[in-house]
Design an enzyme around this catalytic site. Structure first.
Site, PDB file in Angstrom:
ATOM      1  N   VAL B 105      23.617  40.571  71.419  1.00 60.82           N
ATOM      2  CA  VAL B 105      24.437  40.683  70.214  1.00 60.82           C
ATOM      3  C   VAL B 105      24.343  39.421  69.345  1.00 60.82           C
ATOM      4  CG1 VAL B 105      26.000  42.323  71.297  1.00 60.82           C
ATOM      5  CG2 VAL B 105      26.538  39.878  71.427  1.00 60.82           C
ATOM      6  N   LYS B 106      23.940  38.300  69.932  1.00 62.05           N
ATOM      7  CA  LYS B 106      23.799  37.035  69.198  1.00 62.05           C
ATOM      8  C   LYS B 106      25.008  36.752  68.318  1.00 62.05           C
ATOM      9  CE  LYS B 106      18.710  36.975  69.210  1.00 62.05           C
ATOM     10  NZ  LYS B 106      18.390  38.305  69.762  1.00 62.05           N
TER      11      LYS B 106
END
Lengths: 307, 307
Positions: B105-106
């Site tokens: 998801v960073k």
């Protein structure tokens, strides 16, 4: 292909502010929570419906005073897919009331992956040759740690439809300095990021002179904002940190150019939770939010005149 | 409170690799797409169902060969809330088959906002005192551009439940150098980020010696990985860039320590799209993916022995 749409809305209301929509269930007054729980039970679905009713009330109360809203994706993802469904509805409703929607997603990925984000949030996803829009925001926030590969796909997606983006340059939190303030050659890291934004945006300037690649520049560092305003004259600024985070109208004035253009100041908690300070039971949340938004507008107007 | 769970799974299968689940509709064979469109129409719902069937087929084919999957959130957000609902189901299914799930998801935000993300993706969101889980991954990827404020809330959420995180340190894309390779004092920017991860993780080392704060270190820069392995001996590495992005088994070997521990190598397209190279019509996608995963495992085993 610029920030013209947003600057036009700001000029129409003479108000360079944006209201955060940070969907925390504990920001929602008791009567809305109880009504939703009775209908949907205590859980994610009930929380989503309570927040949606709260958002609608806020949007109705703010839409002729404040030109833009900034839903923070984290508080919707927090509630799973039902939160994301509610976010889609919230964005659609805000746009239907004429508000400019900045989806605060801070996504940062590269190439095809960044394009997938940009399609989801801005221009729609292609399925068998047709585009299907989902979150459909006017503007998104982007994290550029991965470099220009993380920024360009959002520019492509925004271009088709006169939308735009803000890249994190100098954030308003304490530990921002751990990385962003390091000296890199003859610049600081956040200046490198700011210069990158202006360089990538070159050629997309609109009638106010701003490119489609804006910058997030926290209000807790006013001297930095002043220097950034001089450095990045074609870059539109999103300024978080006013109010609850400690930034003042005096601080944020430096984000604007001589016409009072080129910046928008965010407040979230001070508007959404204004009802907690009226002594009431929360049924006055919309009026309280509107009064807080008007007070913020007037506070900023003491230092900034939007021409 | 460490990477023990993942390292145990890697040792059990003697395979330090993770299969990306990048839900692109054009990766899905024709027969699955047509079946889904017939049931749900050509659109977001149809695309989601086609991808879900594809994901389930991949998970079934891979779960006794590959210890982990890495769904890339962008490709699910791309399809709106229905994509997010399908992502929840995909994660649940992969975990039910014993796979370790890294949600790519960073995310990068601060304080309460980062906590909201972490609750949504790791430990569940509180509604009226009860926690409700949504995406429920074992591990997430995090962007630390905003500093330790962006990392600590994920550590808190992961701690309760023996989960963990990977912070972007050195990414595998070309433009990574624009920011990450700048000289900041006596270090490069990505070394600053790596050092920050190891410092924040200190005290959370598990039985293999790795903290709960891992690092993403791209395979396209093997000399950098070698230096990072020496520098960050208590940090577990997620290594993207093998295969389609140009990284080789020879390159990635340097991410591992002398026991063959401390790293996991990702491949996405080369496994998901293996069916496109068999000459068939895609009905063999699961077998093709499994064969590609076995080939990747054996390729890496030529250079790395997991003890």
């Amino acid at each position: 292909m610029s920030f013209d749409v947003l600057q036009d809305k700001i000029r129409a209301l003479k108000n360079p502010t944006v209201a955060g929509l940070d969907a925390r269930i504990d920001y929602v007054p008791e009567h809305l929570r109880q009504a939703a729980y009775q209908q949907y039970g205590v859980g994610l679905k009930g929380a989503c419906e309570a927040i949606y009713q709260f958002n609608v009330g806020l949007i109705d109360a703010l839409c002729d005073v404040v030109p833009a809203v900034k839903p923070q994706s984290a508080y919707y993802e927090n509630l799973g897919w039902q939160g994301m469904e509610m976010l889609e509805r919230t964005i659609r409703y805000a746009r239907s009331r004429g508000m400019f929607v900045i989806a605060d997603v801070k996504r940062g990925d590269i190439g095809a992956t960044a394009s997938a984000y940009a399609e989801g949030w801005l221009c729609g996803a292609p399925v068998e040759g047709q585009a299907f829009r989902s979150f459909d925001a006017d503007c998104v926030t982007v994290n550029g740690y991965m470099g220009s590969d993380a920024i360009r796909p959002f520019m492509e997606a925004a271009r088709a439809d006169d939308r735009c983006l803000f890249v994190l340059v100098k954030t308003s939190n304490d530990s921002a300095r751990e990385l962003q303030d390091m000296v890199a050659g003859d610049r600081l890291v956040y200046q490198v990021m700011g210069d990158l934004c202006q360089r990538l945006g070159k050629g997309t300037e609109g009638k106010y002179g701003f490119t489609m690649v804006g910058a997030v520049t926290g209000a807790t560092y006013p001297s930095d904002i002043r220097a950034l305003r001089r450095r990045l004259e074609h870059t539109f600024f999103l300024v978080p940190g006013y109010g609850a985070q400690g930034g003042t109208a005096e601080d944020v004035q430096y984000a604007f150019n001589e016409y009072g253009h080129g910046a928008i100041v965010n407040a979230s908690r001070s508007i959404m939770c204004a009802w907690k300070k009226t002594g009431g039971d929360g049924r006055d949340f919309a009026d309280a939010a509107r009064a807080a938004a008007v007070a913020m507008r007037d506070d900023i107007r003491r230092y900034v005149t939007v021409i």
